[in-house]
Design a protein around this motif. Structure first.
Motif, mmCIF file in Angstrom:
data_model
loop_
_atom_site.group_PDB
_atom_site.id
_atom_site.type_symbol
_atom_site.label_atom_id
_atom_site.label_comp_id
_atom_site.label_asym_id
_atom_site.label_seq_id
_atom_site.Cartn_x
_atom_site.Cartn_y
_atom_site.Cartn_z
ATOM 1 N N UNK A 87 0.840 -1.198 0.000
ATOM 2 C CA UNK A 87 0.000 0.000 0.000
ATOM 3 C C UNK A 87 0.872 1.244 0.000
ATOM 4 N N UNK A 88 1.869 1.265 0.877
ATOM 5 C CA UNK A 88 2.818 2.373 0.961
ATOM 6 C C UNK A 88 4.204 1.758 0.925
ATOM 7 N N UNK A 89 4.956 2.041 -0.120
ATOM 8 C CA UNK A 89 6.273 1.452 -0.290
ATOM 9 C C UNK A 89 7.330 2.532 -0.102
ATOM 10 N N UNK A 90 8.290 2.248 0.780
ATOM 11 C CA UNK A 90 9.257 3.256 1.192
ATOM 12 C C UNK A 90 10.677 2.880 0.827
ATOM 13 N N UNK A 91 11.492 3.901 0.569
ATOM 14 C CA UNK A 91 12.936 3.710 0.429
ATOM 15 C C UNK A 91 13.570 3.942 1.789
ATOM 16 N N UNK A 92 14.659 4.622 1.838
ATOM 17 C CA UNK A 92 15.385 4.872 3.077
ATOM 18 C C UNK A 92 14.972 6.224 3.671
ATOM 19 N N UNK A 93 13.784 6.290 4.232
ATOM 20 C CA UNK A 93 13.263 7.547 4.772
ATOM 21 C C UNK A 93 12.184 7.277 5.797
ATOM 22 N N UNK A 94 11.571 8.302 6.297
ATOM 23 C CA UNK A 94 10.548 8.177 7.335
ATOM 24 C C UNK A 94 9.145 8.346 6.783
ATOM 25 N N UNK A 95 8.232 7.585 7.363
ATOM 26 C CA UNK A 95 6.796 7.736 7.098
ATOM 27 C C UNK A 95 6.123 7.882 8.456
#
Length: 146
Positions: A87-95
């Motif tokens: 649903x939410x795909x992240x790299x090297x960061x904050x959510x």
């Protein structure tokens, strides 16, 4: 404002590296992408918006973020989003999430479902599984398209 589109990266919105965007009270419905209805390499704040029936062939049916992205999500509704990835795909960061609601989406808040990547997933509802039914109704309500 209503967004409904088809694109390889960011069917509705793409935020470039180094850029910042604030989006509020918007509807993202029936978007189709390879990665992300909203694709960001920059800073994104999104609040009181609806993500419904969006699809991504690979990752981030609702939101996809690049290596240096920072995403702040507040009081959003995520419903019936699916695809080949999370649903939410992240790299090297904050959510960071505060008071968003999740109904019938692909994945859960884990390393392989709701949020994926080298990220920090925090917030009041980030641990809800897709099948869970929150006791409170969502704060953001769908609006009609013009």
């Amino acid at each position: 404002m209503t967004f409904s589109n088809e694109s390889k990266k960011g069917a509705a919105i793409r935020v470039s590296s180094g850029a910042s965007l604030i989006v509020g009270q918007s509807d993202f419905t029936d978007n189709d992408s390879v990665r992300g209805t909203v694709f960001t390499d920059g800073s994104l704040e999104i609040y009181q918006s609806n993500f419904e029936s969006n699809h991504a062939n690979r990752d981030g049916s609702a939101i996809y973020g690049g290596e240096f992205a920072l995403i702040e999500s507040r009081e959003n509704l995520f419903r019936n989003n699916n695809g080949g990835g999370d649903l939410i795909s992240l790299g090297n960061y904050n959510y960071n999430d505060n008071n968003s609601k999740y109904f019938s989406n692909a994945g859960s808040c884990s390393s392989t479902g709701f949020v994926r990547g080298n990220s920090v997933c925090t917030g009041t509802d980030a641990t809800l599984s897709p099948a869970a039914s929150p006791t409170a109704s969502p704060t953001a309500s769908p609006t009609a398209s013009p």
